[in-house]
Design an enzyme around this catalytic site. Structure first.
Site, PDB file in Angstrom:
ATOM      1  N   LEU A  19     -28.024 -10.577  -5.029  1.00  0.00           N
ATOM      2  CA  LEU A  19     -27.815  -9.138  -4.836  1.00  0.00           C
ATOM      3  C   LEU A  19     -27.214  -8.510  -6.093  1.00  0.00           C
ATOM      4  O   LEU A  19     -27.625  -7.443  -6.538  1.00  0.00           O
ATOM      5  CB  LEU A  19     -26.907  -8.895  -3.628  1.00  0.00           C
ATOM      6  CG  LEU A  19     -26.664  -7.427  -3.284  1.00  0.00           C
ATOM      7  CD1 LEU A  19     -27.964  -6.703  -2.999  1.00  0.00           C
ATOM      8  CD2 LEU A  19     -25.734  -7.292  -2.078  1.00  0.00           C
ATOM      9  N   LYS A  20     -26.247  -9.215  -6.676  1.00  0.00           N
ATOM     10  CA  LYS A  20     -25.627  -8.716  -7.903  1.00  0.00           C
ATOM     11  C   LYS A  20     -26.688  -8.482  -8.980  1.00  0.00           C
ATOM     12  O   LYS A  20     -26.753  -7.413  -9.584  1.00  0.00           O
ATOM     13  CB  LYS A  20     -24.603  -9.744  -8.402  1.00  0.00           C
ATOM     14  CG  LYS A  20     -24.072  -9.457  -9.789  1.00  0.00           C
ATOM     15  CD  LYS A  20     -23.381 -10.695 -10.372  1.00  0.00           C
ATOM     16  CE  LYS A  20     -22.933 -10.428 -11.790  1.00  0.00           C
ATOM     17  NZ  LYS A  20     -21.840  -9.457 -11.878  1.00  0.00           N
ATOM     18  N   ILE A 446      -0.376  -4.292 -24.674  1.00  0.00           N
ATOM     19  CA  ILE A 446      -0.160  -5.073 -23.459  1.00  0.00           C
ATOM     20  C   ILE A 446      -0.653  -6.508 -23.588  1.00  0.00           C
ATOM     21  O   ILE A 446      -0.349  -7.367 -22.768  1.00  0.00           O
ATOM     22  CB  ILE A 446      -0.793  -4.362 -22.239  1.00  0.00           C
ATOM     23  CG1 ILE A 446      -0.251  -2.931 -22.136  1.00  0.00           C
ATOM     24  CG2 ILE A 446      -0.535  -5.075 -20.937  1.00  0.00           C
ATOM     25  CD1 ILE A 446       1.268  -2.821 -22.075  1.00  0.00           C
ATOM     26  N   GLU A 499      -5.255 -12.493 -27.344  1.00  0.00           N
ATOM     27  CA  GLU A 499      -5.864 -13.192 -26.196  1.00  0.00           C
ATOM     28  C   GLU A 499      -7.350 -13.502 -26.369  1.00  0.00           C
ATOM     29  O   GLU A 499      -8.066 -13.682 -25.381  1.00  0.00           O
ATOM     30  CB  GLU A 499      -5.626 -12.406 -24.881  1.00  0.00           C
ATOM     31  CG  GLU A 499      -4.164 -12.175 -24.561  1.00  0.00           C
ATOM     32  CD  GLU A 499      -3.924 -11.407 -23.255  1.00  0.00           C
ATOM     33  OE1 GLU A 499      -4.763 -11.485 -22.341  1.00  0.00           O
ATOM     34  OE2 GLU A 499      -2.872 -10.740 -23.149  1.00  0.00           O
ATOM     35  N   ARG A 530     -19.781  -6.581  -8.541  1.00  0.00           N
ATOM     36  CA  ARG A 530     -18.752  -7.397  -9.195  1.00  0.00           C
ATOM     37  C   ARG A 530     -18.295  -8.535  -8.297  1.00  0.00           C
ATOM     38  O   ARG A 530     -17.926  -8.311  -7.149  1.00  0.00           O
ATOM     39  CB  ARG A 530     -17.532  -6.533  -9.535  1.00  0.00           C
ATOM     40  CG  ARG A 530     -17.658  -5.786 -10.833  1.00  0.00           C
ATOM     41  CD  ARG A 530     -17.511  -6.702 -12.028  1.00  0.00           C
ATOM     42  NE  ARG A 530     -16.184  -7.266 -12.134  1.00  0.00           N
ATOM     43  CZ  ARG A 530     -15.240  -6.770 -12.932  1.00  0.00           C
ATOM     44  NH1 ARG A 530     -15.458  -5.721 -13.667  1.00  0.00           N
ATOM     45  NH2 ARG A 530     -14.052  -7.360 -12.973  1.00  0.00           N
ATOM     46  N   TRP A 576      -4.313 -14.447  -7.237  1.00  0.00           N
ATOM     47  CA  TRP A 576      -5.729 -14.387  -7.619  1.00  0.00           C
ATOM     48  C   TRP A 576      -6.416 -15.748  -7.502  1.00  0.00           C
ATOM     49  O   TRP A 576      -7.433 -15.996  -8.147  1.00  0.00           O
ATOM     50  CB  TRP A 576      -5.871 -13.781  -9.023  1.00  0.00           C
ATOM     51  CG  TRP A 576      -5.518 -12.310  -9.037  1.00  0.00           C
ATOM     52  CD1 TRP A 576      -5.296 -11.525  -7.936  1.00  0.00           C
ATOM     53  CD2 TRP A 576      -5.343 -11.447 -10.162  1.00  0.00           C
ATOM     54  NE1 TRP A 576      -4.990 -10.244  -8.308  1.00  0.00           N
ATOM     55  CE2 TRP A 576      -5.011 -10.162  -9.668  1.00  0.00           C
ATOM     56  CE3 TRP A 576      -5.435 -11.630 -11.547  1.00  0.00           C
ATOM     57  CZ2 TRP A 576      -4.764  -9.068 -10.512  1.00  0.00           C
ATOM     58  CZ3 TRP A 576      -5.194 -10.543 -12.398  1.00  0.00           C
ATOM     59  CH2 TRP A 576      -4.866  -9.279 -11.871  1.00  0.00           C
ATOM     60  N   GLU A 620       0.397  -6.757  -4.767  1.00  0.00           N
ATOM     61  CA  GLU A 620      -0.716  -7.125  -3.890  1.00  0.00           C
ATOM     62  C   GLU A 620      -0.346  -8.139  -2.824  1.00  0.00           C
ATOM     63  O   GLU A 620      -1.012  -8.235  -1.804  1.00  0.00           O
ATOM     64  CB  GLU A 620      -1.833  -7.750  -4.722  1.00  0.00           C
ATOM     65  CG  GLU A 620      -2.679  -6.754  -5.429  1.00  0.00           C
ATOM     66  CD  GLU A 620      -3.664  -7.451  -6.354  1.00  0.00           C
ATOM     67  OE1 GLU A 620      -4.040  -8.605  -6.097  1.00  0.00           O
ATOM     68  OE2 GLU A 620      -4.024  -6.825  -7.358  1.00  0.00           O
ATOM     69  N   CYS A 658       0.390  -3.010 -13.317  1.00  0.00           N
ATOM     70  CA  CYS A 658      -0.457  -1.840 -13.449  1.00  0.00           C
ATOM     71  C   CYS A 658      -1.221  -1.526 -12.183  1.00  0.00           C
ATOM     72  O   CYS A 658      -1.376  -2.376 -11.325  1.00  0.00           O
ATOM     73  CB  CYS A 658      -1.442  -2.049 -14.597  1.00  0.00           C
ATOM     74  SG  CYS A 658      -2.258  -3.640 -14.549  1.00  0.00           S
ATOM     75  N   HIS A 709      -9.097   2.796 -19.573  1.00  0.00           N
ATOM     76  CA  HIS A 709     -10.394   2.655 -18.911  1.00  0.00           C
ATOM     77  C   HIS A 709     -11.452   3.575 -19.487  1.00  0.00           C
ATOM     78  O   HIS A 709     -12.614   3.475 -19.152  1.00  0.00           O
ATOM     79  CB  HIS A 709     -10.254   2.939 -17.417  1.00  0.00           C
ATOM     80  CG  HIS A 709      -9.690   1.761 -16.699  1.00  0.00           C
ATOM     81  ND1 HIS A 709      -8.421   1.749 -16.188  1.00  0.00           N
ATOM     82  CD2 HIS A 709     -10.205   0.539 -16.464  1.00  0.00           C
ATOM     83  CE1 HIS A 709      -8.192   0.566 -15.654  1.00  0.00           C
ATOM     84  NE2 HIS A 709      -9.246  -0.181 -15.798  1.00  0.00           N
TER      85      HIS A 709
HETATM   86  N1  GLN Z   1      -1.926  -9.237 -20.901  1.00  0.00           N
HETATM   87  C1  GLN Z   1      -3.067  -8.868 -20.124  1.00  0.00           C
HETATM   88  C2  GLN Z   1      -4.049  -8.101 -21.013  1.00  0.00           C
HETATM   89  O1  GLN Z   1      -3.638  -7.394 -21.847  1.00  0.00           O
HETATM   90  C3  GLN Z   1      -2.681  -8.024 -18.939  1.00  0.00           C
HETATM   91  C4  GLN Z   1      -3.867  -7.716 -18.076  1.00  0.00           C
HETATM   92  C5  GLN Z   1      -3.554  -7.018 -16.761  1.00  0.00           C
HETATM   93  O2  GLN Z   1      -2.586  -6.307 -16.617  1.00  0.00           O
HETATM   94  N2  GLN Z   1      -4.368  -7.180 -15.790  1.00  0.00           N
HETATM   95  O3  GLN Z   1      -5.247  -8.186 -20.849  1.00  0.00           O
HETATM   96 ZN    ZN Z   2      -2.409  -4.182 -16.736  1.00  0.00          ZN
END
Ligand code: GLN
Ligand code: ZN
Length: 785
Positions: A19-20, A446, A499, A530, A576, A620, A658, A709
């Protein structure tokens, strides 16, 4: 009376995520709408057949959705928001995708015409996201559910006995949102009930005997008006409906138990996995012998094999009490687990024998029914299946891969102060200021920087062994060197390594920890097309070796500025993943916390002075009912503090959260005692920060100054304005400057442009507001000499 077996719902995405792929091909205009429809029809057919093959007495119709089942209901009930301007001539799937994804401006839609997508939010405490219905005073429900009827016909034509599933009227209304201040969506109930009546009557006409109405809000703390409405609603629906099976799941019925048992419906489904203690009380209250009791005995939220002997014993107890028909089912829809273990050939056989995905769960229902109805005399094939289930459980219970003595010992020997930093925040803050010598309003990011196609290609090559470990490391080091240079050029104060080496913030750590396993194909729908593949925590969690130290140390060696270490926190690591069910979640969380703590301490030893422990999933984990909040929050905060408290005062611990509400859990966020918290605030125009200010949040805060975003690059003045606003709420000497979240989904050009303006905004305000704060904070250059 033989018992009936059924499922509340089945995964819709397809064993190979058909489906995806069909959806995405359709959106890229590579296949036609008809081809997409055909894929949907084929998947429904296949999934019904799977239910039939497993011996289910009814197949479930109505759980399939091209994008989301709540979106289906918006269409079936006929309450598509007027702002989309549909004229009714568009194909219903086109309207559905417009509501789900919004309409881009180049498609000719009006600029401010309100063609943004429907809001999306989490389905109760799962990782599934639904589209939120919008309600206005003039919302009317004119629906006929033609498409649902067509699916019913499809199933009937295939010779299946059909049970239709719908989200119940009260849950549907509850899960939507008023789009006009002062309006109460509860007012729409009467009209909504009319629509349900019409649809139910149509289903009855088609010969549908059973309709499952899902009312998961029965597991929430409801306002009285809503609780009382159940009675009225179901009296009304019972008139026109086929037989109604009212389904509750995810959470105990609690104060709604008696009411739910006494509603004028033909049957009640309860979640015996999440609310085992209520099962016998339900059997008591469901006194009417004509009522069906559907027992959600197989865990629909997790991937473990059922303990069949224990389940059978429970079912026998219920059977002894309940005089009416007994149905057996998974606790909830199987939407939340992967489809089948069949495609997990590469998973190690022992671990595989401990698991049950959707298809295997249906088979468990068959075994349980046989054992319950036949009183222990199973046919040979079933007996052998039962025996191997028993053996697998035994091997899981005694496996030395699951139970690691060193992990247990560590937890037992922990002492009260282990979850506390050595000194209070004020003392640490002074020590950190002396040591780090950061400027006022320090700027940082971040953690992640753009994950370019080249980075992903390198990782894919490593996996296919087209790239050696050595070559991969060199490649990632180049990446790190590049992001360090860029950050220095931008003038950021606290740097990150970017990262690049991480595919995913949980998987990356899970792969390096004992007790975690990864499936090849264990996909679960998150929203639309997704899917996520959550890791499986099957055993005691142990860190084999340092996980991030070499990368971080390498990054620090490239710059005289501070390099921030970057870790995922214990609560997020838990939240998660699929979590083992043979010990309390809190204990698993604490085990992860100790593993992270070792990493934090090793980073400090390697000269890393600032370490961020991300907890985006902190909120969550909150239980659906308030009564459970306290113990969850205490345990979650303690786990975080265990991970963070092994370091000296001078070492600065950051955390990041977040996209969630904080206002009702601020004391608990403060209880994490992180030296700095970075949060997402730009979308709410800093309103989220106000809660922190009113609460007098004691430690330092980095409120996000731009939305990551969107590819749009905000002006420096916009960020400056947000920072000014922040400074009216939180003393400027406790403020940091950063984006809302990580930047991995962005491209480099917009990232550099936005960060350069962000640094500019920070510098401007530093000069302007610095005078006032200078007395309180000694300022020195950002560079470590
Ligand atoms: N350190 C992660 C990043 O910058 C934090 C991601 C998140 O808050 N979901 O991607
Ligand atoms: Zn975040």
């Amino acid at each position: 009376m033989p018992s009936t077996i059924h499922t509340l719902g089945f995964p819709r995405i397809g064993a190979q995520r058909e489906l995806k792929f069909a959806l995405e091909q359709y959106w890229r205009k590579e296949i036609s709408l008809q081809a997409l429809e055909a894929t949907g029809a084929e998947l429904r057919q296949r999934h019904w057949q799977a239910q039939r093959d497993a011996g289910l007495d009814l197949v479930t119709v109505g759980d399939f959705a091209f994008y989301d089942h709540m979106l289906n209901h918006i269409q079936w009930l006929g309450c598509e928001p007027a702002r989309f301007g549909f004229d009714g001539a568009e194909a219903d799937l086109l309207r559905a995708f417009a509501m789900a994804r919004g309409v881009a401006q180049e498609d000719g839609a009006a600029e401010e015409g309100g063609t943004f997508a429907l809001e999306m939010t989490k389905w109760f405490d799962t990782n599934y996201h639904y589209l939120v219905p919008e309600f206005h005073p003039d919302t009317r429900f004119a629906g006929q559910a033609d498409r649902l009827l067509a699916e019913v016909e499809q199933a009937q034509a295939l010779g299946h006995k059909v049970k239709v599933v719908l989200v119940g009227p009260l849950s549907f209304l509850w899960l939507g949102k008023e789009k006009q201040a002062g309006f109460d969506r509860f007012k729409l109930l009467d009209d909504l009930l009319g629509a349900y009546e019409r649809i139910l009557a149509r289903l009855a006409e088609r010969g549908v005997e059973w309709v499952q109405l899902d009312e998961p809000i029965l597991g929430l703390d409801l306002p009285d008006a809503w609780r009382h409405a159940f009675e009225r609603a179901y009296w009304q629906l019972a008139r026109s409906a086929p037989r109604i099976l009212l389904a509750s799941y995810f959470s105990p019925l609690d104060d709604n138990l008696r009411m739910a048992c006494q509603l004028p419906v033909a049957g009640l489904h309860v979640d015996a996995v999440r609310a085992p203690a209520e099962l016998l009380r339900v059997a008591d209250w469901l006194a009417a012998p004509h009522k069906v009791l559907s027992v959600g005995i197989v865990d629909g939220r997790n991937v473990w094999r059922t303990d069949l002997d224990a389940a059978l014993a429970r079912l026998r107890e219920v059977a002894a009490k309940h005089k009416g028909e007994l149905w057996l089912a998974p606790s909830c829809s199987l939407l939340h687990v992967p489809i089948s273990l069949e495609s997990e050939e590469r998973l190690d056989p022992e671990l595989r024998s401990w698991l049950a995905f959707a298809q295997e769960k249906l088979a468990e229902l068959g075994l349980l029914r046989a054992a319950l109805d036949l009183g222990g005399q199973l046919p040979a094939a079933q007996q052998s299946a039962w025996d191997s289930a028993r053996a697998a459980l035994q091997s899981r219970r005694s496996s030395t891969r699951v139970h690691r003595e060193e992990v247990a010992r560590r937890i037992v020997s922990s002492v009260p102060g282990d979850d506390q930093r050595a000194s209070a925040f004020a003392v640490r803050q002074a020590a950190q200021r002396a040591h780090l010598k950061l400027p006022l309003l320090p700027s940082t990011t971040i953690g992640s920087f753009p994950q370019t196609p080249a980075i992903r290609a390198a990782r894919a090559a490593l996996r296919k062994r087209a790239l050696t470990e050595e070559a991969y490391r060199t490649r990632m080091q180049e990446e790190i060197r590049d992001v360090v240079r860029r950050q220095e050029a931008l003038g950021l104060d606290v740097l990150v390594h970017g990262e690049a080496e991480r595919n995913d913030m949980v998987e990356y750590f899970g792969e390096q920890l004992d007790g975690y396993a990864f499936t090849a194909n264990g996909w679960v729908q998150s929203y639309g097309s997704r899917c996520v593949k959550p890791p499986v925590i099957y055993g005691d969690v142990l860190r084999r070796a340092p996980m991030t130290v070499a990368w971080t140390q390498y990054a620090q060696s490239l710059t005289p500025r501070w390099m921030k270490g970057m870790l995922t926190g214990p609560v997020t690591m838990l939240q998660w993943s699929f979590v083992r069910d043979d010990q309390p979640r809190a204990l698993t969380c604490e085990q992860i916390a100790w593993a992270i703590r070792d990493e934090v301490v090793d980073l400090e030893k390697a000269g890393i002075a600032i370490i961020q422990i991300d907890e985006p999933a902190f909120r969550e984990g909150l239980p659906l009912r308030r009564a459970g909040w306290r113990s969850y929050l205490d345990q979650a905060a303690r786990a975080f503090r265990i991970s963070a408290s092994g370091v000296r005062d001078e070492t600065q611990i950051h955390t990041h959260m977040c996209y969630s509400e904080f206002n009702d859990i601020l004391p608990d966020i403060a209880a994490l005692d992180a030296d700095v918290i970075t949060i997402e605030t730009s979308r709410s125009d800093m309103e989220l920060l106000r809660g922190f200010g009113d609460f007098h949040y004691p430690n330092e805060i980095g409120p996000g100054v731009y939305d990551i975003h969107s590819p749009r690059v905000p002006e420096a003045q916009e960020m400056e304005r947000l920072l000014r606003k922040a400074a009216t709420v939180v003393p400027v000497e406790r403020l940091w400057v950063n984006p809302d979240c990580g930047l991995k989904t962005r491209g480099w050009p917009e990232t550099e442009a936005a960060l350069s303006r962000m640094v500019q905004a920070a510098q401007r305000l530093r000069t302007e507001l610095g005078g006032a704060a200078a007395g309180e904070r000694e300022r020195e250059p950002a560079l470590i000499a």
